[in-house]
Design a protein around this motif. Structure first.
Motif, mmCIF file in Angstrom:
data_model
loop_
_atom_site.group_PDB
_atom_site.id
_atom_site.type_symbol
_atom_site.label_atom_id
_atom_site.label_comp_id
_atom_site.label_asym_id
_atom_site.label_seq_id
_atom_site.Cartn_x
_atom_site.Cartn_y
_atom_site.Cartn_z
ATOM 1 N N PHE A 22 -11.640 -4.169 -6.516
ATOM 2 C CA PHE A 22 -10.666 -4.007 -5.125
ATOM 3 C C PHE A 22 -9.700 -3.378 -4.872
ATOM 4 O O PHE A 22 -9.182 -2.837 -3.786
ATOM 5 C CB PHE A 22 -10.020 -5.787 -4.701
ATOM 6 C CG PHE A 22 -8.876 -5.739 -5.465
ATOM 7 C CD1 PHE A 22 -8.250 -6.191 -4.714
ATOM 8 C CD2 PHE A 22 -8.942 -6.645 -6.817
ATOM 9 C CE1 PHE A 22 -6.910 -6.846 -4.658
ATOM 10 C CE2 PHE A 22 -8.129 -7.251 -7.314
ATOM 11 C CZ PHE A 22 -6.841 -6.601 -5.776
ATOM 12 N N TYR A 23 -8.914 -3.357 -6.194
ATOM 13 C CA TYR A 23 -7.246 -2.141 -5.836
ATOM 14 C C TYR A 23 -7.927 -0.731 -5.612
ATOM 15 O O TYR A 23 -6.808 0.010 -4.024
ATOM 16 C CB TYR A 23 -7.063 -1.774 -7.106
ATOM 17 C CG TYR A 23 -5.632 -3.019 -6.901
ATOM 18 C CD1 TYR A 23 -4.570 -3.160 -5.882
ATOM 19 C CD2 TYR A 23 -5.310 -4.966 -8.266
ATOM 20 C CE1 TYR A 23 -3.962 -4.099 -5.855
ATOM 21 C CE2 TYR A 23 -4.300 -5.835 -8.100
ATOM 22 C CZ TYR A 23 -3.560 -5.248 -6.985
ATOM 23 O OH TYR A 23 -2.271 -6.059 -6.656
ATOM 24 N N ARG A 24 -9.312 -0.390 -6.413
ATOM 25 C CA ARG A 24 -9.310 0.849 -6.066
ATOM 26 C C ARG A 24 -9.988 0.875 -4.716
ATOM 27 O O ARG A 24 -9.595 2.328 -4.100
ATOM 28 C CB ARG A 24 -10.281 1.454 -7.327
ATOM 29 C CG ARG A 24 -11.076 2.612 -6.986
ATOM 30 C CD ARG A 24 -12.069 3.049 -8.626
ATOM 31 N NE ARG A 24 -13.332 2.248 -7.566
ATOM 32 C CZ ARG A 24 -14.666 2.551 -7.987
ATOM 33 N NH1 ARG A 24 -14.873 2.971 -9.218
ATOM 34 N NH2 ARG A 24 -15.638 1.901 -7.743
ATOM 35 N N GLU A 25 -10.894 0.481 -4.425
ATOM 36 C CA GLU A 25 -11.584 -0.253 -2.784
ATOM 37 C C GLU A 25 -10.508 0.153 -2.155
ATOM 38 O O GLU A 25 -10.685 1.265 -0.888
ATOM 39 C CB GLU A 25 -12.394 -1.028 -3.139
ATOM 40 C CG GLU A 25 -13.844 -0.731 -3.822
ATOM 41 C CD GLU A 25 -14.242 0.760 -3.528
ATOM 42 O OE1 GLU A 25 -14.704 0.756 -2.840
ATOM 43 O OE2 GLU A 25 -14.614 1.292 -4.921
ATOM 44 N N VAL A 26 -9.215 -0.695 -2.195
ATOM 45 C CA VAL A 26 -8.854 -0.937 -0.921
ATOM 46 C C VAL A 26 -7.494 0.381 -0.982
ATOM 47 O O VAL A 26 -7.165 1.302 0.384
ATOM 48 C CB VAL A 26 -7.526 -1.986 -1.133
ATOM 49 C CG1 VAL A 26 -6.874 -2.772 -1.548
ATOM 50 C CG2 VAL A 26 -7.404 -2.429 0.997
ATOM 51 N N ILE A 27 -7.264 0.352 -2.141
ATOM 52 C CA ILE A 27 -6.119 1.860 -2.076
ATOM 53 C C ILE A 27 -7.565 3.410 -1.691
ATOM 54 O O ILE A 27 -6.323 4.247 -0.639
ATOM 55 C CB ILE A 27 -5.991 2.199 -3.189
ATOM 56 C CG1 ILE A 27 -4.384 1.186 -3.432
ATOM 57 C CG2 ILE A 27 -5.198 3.312 -3.489
ATOM 58 C CD1 ILE A 27 -3.905 0.741 -4.888
ATOM 59 N N SER A 28 -8.130 3.674 -1.660
ATOM 60 C CA SER A 28 -9.069 4.833 -1.480
ATOM 61 C C SER A 28 -9.026 4.850 0.511
ATOM 62 O O SER A 28 -9.194 6.209 0.288
ATOM 63 C CB SER A 28 -10.529 4.869 -2.235
ATOM 64 O OG SER A 28 -10.354 4.811 -3.219
ATOM 65 N N ASN A 29 -9.511 3.970 0.753
ATOM 66 C CA ASN A 29 -9.538 3.326 2.416
ATOM 67 C C ASN A 29 -7.947 3.982 2.683
ATOM 68 O O ASN A 29 -8.387 4.860 3.680
ATOM 69 C CB ASN A 29 -9.794 1.527 2.315
ATOM 70 C CG ASN A 29 -11.207 1.458 2.505
ATOM 71 O OD1 ASN A 29 -11.918 2.726 2.109
ATOM 72 N ND2 ASN A 29 -11.833 0.236 2.427
ATOM 73 N N ALA A 30 -7.282 3.549 2.109
ATOM 74 C CA ALA A 30 -6.119 4.072 2.418
ATOM 75 C C ALA A 30 -5.541 5.568 2.735
ATOM 76 O O ALA A 30 -5.059 5.810 3.140
ATOM 77 C CB ALA A 30 -4.747 3.171 2.178
ATOM 78 N N CYS A 31 -5.624 5.819 1.291
ATOM 79 C CA CYS A 31 -5.697 7.432 1.448
ATOM 80 C C CYS A 31 -6.791 8.183 2.609
ATOM 81 O O CYS A 31 -6.159 8.898 2.331
ATOM 82 C CB CYS A 31 -6.018 7.639 -0.218
ATOM 83 S SG CYS A 31 -5.004 7.195 -1.410
ATOM 84 N N ASP A 32 -7.983 7.688 2.935
ATOM 85 C CA ASP A 32 -8.860 8.371 3.377
ATOM 86 C C ASP A 32 -7.998 7.811 4.725
ATOM 87 O O ASP A 32 -8.147 9.155 5.528
ATOM 88 C CB ASP A 32 -10.265 7.576 3.567
ATOM 89 C CG ASP A 32 -10.764 8.140 2.630
ATOM 90 O OD1 ASP A 32 -10.719 9.426 1.728
ATOM 91 O OD2 ASP A 32 -11.568 7.572 2.581
ATOM 92 N N ALA A 33 -7.545 7.316 4.955
ATOM 93 C CA ALA A 33 -6.803 7.186 5.893
ATOM 94 C C ALA A 33 -6.203 7.976 6.499
ATOM 95 O O ALA A 33 -5.773 8.542 7.423
ATOM 96 C CB ALA A 33 -6.463 5.720 6.815
ATOM 97 N N ILE A 34 -5.197 8.642 5.537
ATOM 98 C CA ILE A 34 -4.306 9.360 5.370
ATOM 99 C C ILE A 34 -5.015 10.779 5.782
ATOM 100 O O ILE A 34 -3.716 11.479 6.644
ATOM 101 C CB ILE A 34 -2.879 9.417 3.951
ATOM 102 C CG1 ILE A 34 -2.078 7.988 4.058
ATOM 103 C CG2 ILE A 34 -2.050 10.567 4.327
ATOM 104 C CD1 ILE A 34 -1.155 7.775 2.504
#
Length: 696
Positions: free
Chosen positions: A30-42
């Motif tokens: 889940f850490y990978r997925e939610v951080i990936s979403n954050a990076c996509d937002a940036i």
């Protein structure tokens, strides 16, 4: 029944338990997925800025913050990315499997680069419910509109209302389940984030909410974001002329966990040797320097970058096991995915980043076998090209590396025919003096000695007397002679090898005396490796030096003498077999150049290889009842130039002939392989008897 058409319905109450339990194999993902979403937002907000649809504030620094609170049992993931409006929350969050990343790419397909967007399936966010009882979202869109607060307990119901967030971006708050509290432990969080997110494209910081830890910094290092607790005035040390710099005791800063510019993303010419070594130490926790590395950099027909390291291995004391880390857009996927990494390269250490990888929904396995196979073939091709290039341009270092890299190459030749084909000419063979020769060199090295032996044999008359060889003008060669020469060139050339330098020392000495070369092949992989080269190359044949006796080692003789020797051989053969009680043994009488050698034992290459295979089966508990198979193909060669053999020839029925025959056979056997228990006992007893006879 009347014909009917409609849409399939999905019950979200049934879907969430499936996502929570079965979508991902590891809960920490889940850490990978939610951080990936954050990076996509940036990434999206920066794209908007580039396209002129939004202006980033001065001094904007993209970052993702992971804030832990072990008292409240929460994890916050905060980004300063694009944010979401209420309509986008409805669309991207409330609709399961509706990908905001895909929607963004569709809207801006002519301007946005798909390679830089991580998410695709719209399911990553829901991985948070694997570890949470409740998840909150607080978001403010860069497009304007009120902030949004969204909350859900993992069921089909959610609540959404106006929020109080004042900065553009998104905060996802996870209220952890009791059985998942380990994930808000600082050390566990660091371990998981460094595993999956060490090279994500934006800085990721880890901190604790209401941090109580402190650190001391120099005044010149102070940042605007630092919380100063007190000033520290260091005491002036003896001998110092200037006042020491003012220091501040501050609340401990968030810790940066990732490198946003991994070495593999750079071009090889921009990387230094020390950077390659430091990257190796950091990623693989291996402080032994790698031998060398291959930097992969490809943009067409697919995007792939990476670095493969050849580690130094002690084959006797270490298990040969490597690690190849697979990334997708700088996001860690898994170690050693066999569909992408050729099996033989699993012995290496390295990283490969391929944004074009056809991943499944959970980003833990691959789809589209055809495409993946092309990636695997490309990696194999580049490794072969690098090794071949190293052999051509830096043979000295290639020689130094060979003992360490040969297991990779030999195993690769066994597993991959195309790799074997590319590498055949760049395989090295180590001779008895420690010099390394390539396959073409090894095939030619004994040609001169063999040709010299042929000349000697042809340059004698029928009585064995030396005659001058006729010099033939090249232009005067007959068509038949030229044809015969061509046929000889096409014949397979032999590479002689040694498996035990001590045990086979007698044969080695004979080879050296005739200026013949043999090569050391003593590892378990060498036998199947040699057989592979023989199958794939008609002109290559391997033969252990004790497998046969070529004309190179024999004295020249007349036809008449050869016929007499053959006749004597027939007479001796039956008597020696009877004395040794061995009907399977072949007997040959030869005149060897080395008159000190009384007897030799040869075992045909085919018989010995089969015997070795039987031993391997027996060692694995697969004994097949082949008994004394290893004795098949044995030939006892007696040197007619040696006094002991001459004694046997002249005293076939003498009192000591049987003893001498047994001793000659055992001496020949000892040069070939250790004697078995009973045979060794008899040999020692017989040797004592012979010495007693000499002492009288």
């Amino acid at each position: 029944m009347a014909s009917k058409k409609g849409n399939l319905s999905i019950n979200s109450e049934n879907m969430f338990p499936i996502i929570k339990k079965w979508l991902y194999s590891d809960h920490d993902i889940f850490y990978r997925e939610v951080i990936s979403n954050a990076c996509d937002a940036i990434t999206k907000i920066r794209k908007m800025d580039m396209m002129g649809e939004y202006q980033l504030p001065d001094g904007f620094k993209p970052r993702v913050d992971i804030i832990l609170n072990d008292k409240d049992k929460t994890i916050k993931v905060v980004d300063n990315g694009i944010g979401m409006t209420a309509e986008e929350v409805e669309e991207y969050i409330n609709q399961v499997a509706f990908s905001g990343a895909t929607d963004f790419l569709n809207k801006y397909k002519d301007k946005a680069n798909a390679d830089q967007i991580i998410g695709h399936f719209g399911l990553g966010f829901y991985s948070t419910f694997m570890v949470s009882d409740n998840v909150d979202i607080d978001t403010l869109s860069c497009k304007g509109g009120p902030a949004v607060h969204w909350t859900c307990d993992g069921g089909s119901d959610f609540e959404m209302e106006d929020g109080d967030k004042t900065e553009v971006g998104t905060t996802v708050t996870l209220h952890l389940s009791e059985d998942c509290l380990e994930f808000c432990n600082e050390y566990k969080a660091r371990e998981v984030i460094e595993k999956y997110c060490s090279f994500m494209p934006y800085e990721i910081y880890l901190s604790k909410e209401n941090e109580e830890g402190t650190e001391t910094i120099k005044a010149s290092e102070k940042l605007d974001s630092d919380t100063v607790i007190e000033e520290v005035h260091p005491e002036k040390k003896e001998g110092e002329t200037e006042e020491p710099e003012l220091q501040y005791k501050i609340r401990r800063r968030p810790q940066l966990l990732n490198d946003t510019h991994p070495l593999w993303a750079k071009t090889p010419k921009d990387c230094t040797e020390e950077e390659y070594k430091e990257f190796y130490r950091k990623v693989f926790r291996d402080f032994k320097e790698p031998l060398f590395w291959i930097h992969l950099n490809m943009d067409y027909p697919f995007n792939l970058k990476g670095i493969l390291y050849f580690p130094k291995i002690n084959m006797e004391f270490e298990s040969i096991e490597g690690t190849i880390k697979l990334y997708n857009n700088q996001v860690f996927i898994a170690d050693n995915i066999k569909e992408v990494i050729p099996e033989y390269l699993m012995l290496l250490k390295g990283v490969i980043d391929c944004p074009d990888l056809p991943l499944n929904v959970s980003r833990s396995a691959l789809q589209n076998d055809g495409f993946v196979k092309k990636i695997s073939e490309y990696i194999s091709k580049k490794v072969a090209e690098k090794l071949a290039g190293l052999c051509k341009t830096d043979k000295e270092n290639y020689d130094k590396y060979w003992d360490d890299i040969s297991p990779f190459i030999k195993y690769g030749c066994l597993r991959d025919d195309k790799f074997c084909e590319k590498m055949t000419d760049y395989i090295l063979f180590k001779n008895l003096d420690g010099k390394y020769l390539t396959t073409p060199e090894a095939l030619q090295i004994n040609k001169e000695a063999e040709e010299e032996a042929d000349k000697e044999e042809n340059a004698v008359d029928e009585n064995g007397n030396k005659v001058e060889a006729e010099v033939v003008d090249e232009g005067a060669k007959t068509e038949d002679a030229a044809k015969a020469e061509d046929e000889k060139e096409k014949e397979p050339r032999t590479i002689y090898y040694v498996t035990d330098e001590q045990q086979q020392s007698q044969y080695i000495n004979m080879f050296k005396a005739q200026k013949m070369e043999a090569f050391i092949m003593k590892h378990n992989i060498d036998v199947p490796f040699m057989e592979q080269l023989e199958r794939k190359n008609e002109g290559i044949r391997f033969q252990r030096i004790d497998a046969d006796l070529t004309d190179t080692f024999k004295s020249r003789t007349s036809k008449k003498a050869a016929a007499e020797l053959e006749e004597k051989e027939k007479e001796l053969s039956e008597k020696i077999k009877k004395a040794l009680k061995n009907d399977k043994l072949n007997i040959k009488l030869e005149k060897l150049k080395d008159k000190k050698v009384s007897s030799m034992l040869t075992v045909s290459e085919e018989s010995r290889r089969m015997a070795d295979m039987m031993k391997m089966y027996a060692a694995n508990g697969m004994g097949m009842g082949f008994g004394d198979f290893g004795k098949e193909g044995q030939t006892l060669i007696l040197n007619a130039n040696h006094p002991l053999v001459q004694y046997v020839m002249e005293h076939e029925d003498g009192d000591n002939t049987k003893m001498i025959c047994e001793q000659l056979y055992d001496l020949a056997c000892i040069q070939n392989a250790p004697l078995e228990g009973e045979a060794m006992t008899k040999f020692v007893q017989r040797s004592n008897e012979i010495m007693l006879m000499l002492a009288k």
